[in-house]
Design an enzyme around this catalytic site. Structure first.
Site, PDB file in Angstrom:
ATOM      1  N   ASP A 172       0.840  -1.190   0.000  1.00  0.00           N
ATOM      2  CA  ASP A 172       0.000   0.000   0.000  1.00  0.00           C
ATOM      3  C   ASP A 172       0.887   1.256   0.000  1.00  0.00           C
ATOM      4  O   ASP A 172       2.123   1.154  -0.009  1.00  0.00           O
ATOM      5  CB  ASP A 172      -0.924  -0.032   1.224  1.00  0.00           C
ATOM      6  CG  ASP A 172      -2.308   0.539   0.931  1.00  0.00           C
ATOM      7  OD1 ASP A 172      -2.398   1.432   0.058  1.00  0.00           O
ATOM      8  OD2 ASP A 172      -3.282   0.119   1.576  1.00  0.00           O
TER       9      ASP A 172
ATOM     10  N   ASP B 152     -10.798   2.119  -3.038  1.00  0.00           N
ATOM     11  CA  ASP B 152     -11.163   0.865  -2.376  1.00  0.00           C
ATOM     12  C   ASP B 152     -12.644   0.574  -2.615  1.00  0.00           C
ATOM     13  O   ASP B 152     -13.485   1.472  -2.535  1.00  0.00           O
ATOM     14  CB  ASP B 152     -10.957   0.981  -0.865  1.00  0.00           C
ATOM     15  CG  ASP B 152      -9.485   0.984  -0.482  1.00  0.00           C
ATOM     16  OD1 ASP B 152      -8.634   0.749  -1.352  1.00  0.00           O
ATOM     17  OD2 ASP B 152      -9.200   1.237   0.709  1.00  0.00           O
TER      18      ASP B 152
END
Length: 370
Positions: free
Chosen positions: A107, A168
């Site tokens: 990430d 997301d």
């Protein structure tokens, strides 16, 4: 805790998932202790992962599965756990390899664009240097807006195996549609970037949770397959419903998703009636069509022909409905046909040529923009 992952590994191995190709079981954020050890190494939370990641990897491998883990290129992970700063990239790569990890999602919280431009390629080199094959999932483009000129897909395809381009996913139909819109509105940039070994990742399948109806679950599976998306489930396999399981375990769907040509599909028709048509070319002259309804009122009868969808002249196809299994044994390019599409639903076809056209269908992979 680790119990969740041991139990989910059993479900993958015993309930037919592994044999269909669902082989990776991935740990997301928050697995680590809040502090590195005295030597500066990442360590799993001792209360929630008392046996450690290596023991979990061994258990997973013994069942013919692979283990994925989460890291973050930055001072902290998105959940506030220790991140991987540039000086720790090699050490963390080596730690993951020693644990027997098979996939890393990296990430990008708490890092700058400059750090990402240096760190993502550096982690690729560090993972390769371990000598262990580790699939590499990057969130790099998502932090740069997902599009050129900030994102260079030529470089990205050399560095990462898959990448998150966009937001997301949430457990809602609105979230699925927003991802769909972004990917197909930008398909001229995104579609050429995908191919074997380097994939666009529109995020996880949320089939089997709470946010999608049955029709919407079928739609997500079909549209992710058209996008040549990695099929990463996010649901509890211990309690999944038979209907959700049937969607996720559709053999023909998985065959199409895993087609060796690896060409990402495109939206080719957008009607005022709120019907859209998507096409993905497949190997051996086959292809898949998805007829998708954005309507929320009633089932819609959509009439077209393969000629209108720019299929080559003089070809004859056998067509199989991916969900119902029904077969049309002879469909000529010029034949008119109708499909009935439920609200927010899909009809998905697998088309295989039985008579090849005089002029073969040109499938030319565009070069990704520099």
């Amino acid at each position: 805790s680790e119990t969740l992952f041991y139990e989910m590994a059993d479900r993958l191995a015993e309930d037919g998932w592994r044999d269909l190709g669902y082989r990776y079981i991935n740990i997301d954020d928050c697995w680590a202790a809040k502090q590195r050890d005295a030597a500066g190494r990442l360590v799993p939370d001792p209360e929630r992962f008392p046996r450690g990641i290596k023991a979990l990897a061994d258990y997973v491998h013994a069942r013919g599965l692979k283990l994925g883990i989460y890291g973050d290129l930055g001072t902290l992970t998105c959940g506030g756990y220790p991140g991987t700063t540039l000086d720790l990239v090699e050490q963390d790569a080596q730690t993951f390899a020693e644990w027997g990890v098979d996939m890393l999602k990296l990430d990008g919280c708490y890092s700058s664009g400059e750090e990402q431009a240096e760190g993502y390629p550096e982690m690729a080199r560090a993972l390769n240097a371990t000598g262990r094959p580790i699939m590499y999932s990057c969130s790099w483009p998502a932090y740069q807006g997902g599009l050129p000129p900030k994102v260079n897909y030529t470089i990205l395809a050399e560095v990462c195996n898959l990448w998150r381009n966009y937001d997301d996913i949430q457990d809602s139909w609105d979230s699925v549609v927003s991802i769909l819109d972004w990917f197909f509105e930008n398909q001229d940039v995104l579609q050429p970037a995908a191919g074997p070994g380097h994939w666009n990742d529109p995020d996880m399948l949320i089939i089997g949770n709470f946010g999608l109806s049955y029709e919407q679950s079928r739609s997500q599976m079909a549209l992710w397959t058209v996008m040549a998306a990695p099929l990463l489930m996010s649901t509890d396999l211990r309690t999944i419903s038979p209907r959700a399981k049937e969607i996720l375990q559709n053999r023909l769907m998985i065959k199409i998703n895993q087609d060796p040509l690896g060409i990402q599909g495109r939206r080719i028709v957008k009607e005022k009636s709120l019907i859209e048509v998507f096409l993905r070319p497949l190997s051996q002259g086959a292809s898949t069509l998805v007829f998708f309804s954005r309507r929320t009122d009633i089932p819609f009868r959509y009439t077209t022909s393969l000629a209108k969808l720019h299929f080559p002249e003089d070809a004859v196809y056998e067509v199989q409905d991916v969900y119902s299994g029904k077969i049309i044994s002879v469909l000529k390019t010029e034949d008119s046909f109708s499909v009935v599409i439920n609200p927010t639903g899909v009809v998905m076809w697998y088309l295989y040529p039985t008579v090849l056209p005089a002029q073969p269908w040109p499938v030319v992979r565009q070069q990704a923009p520099g």
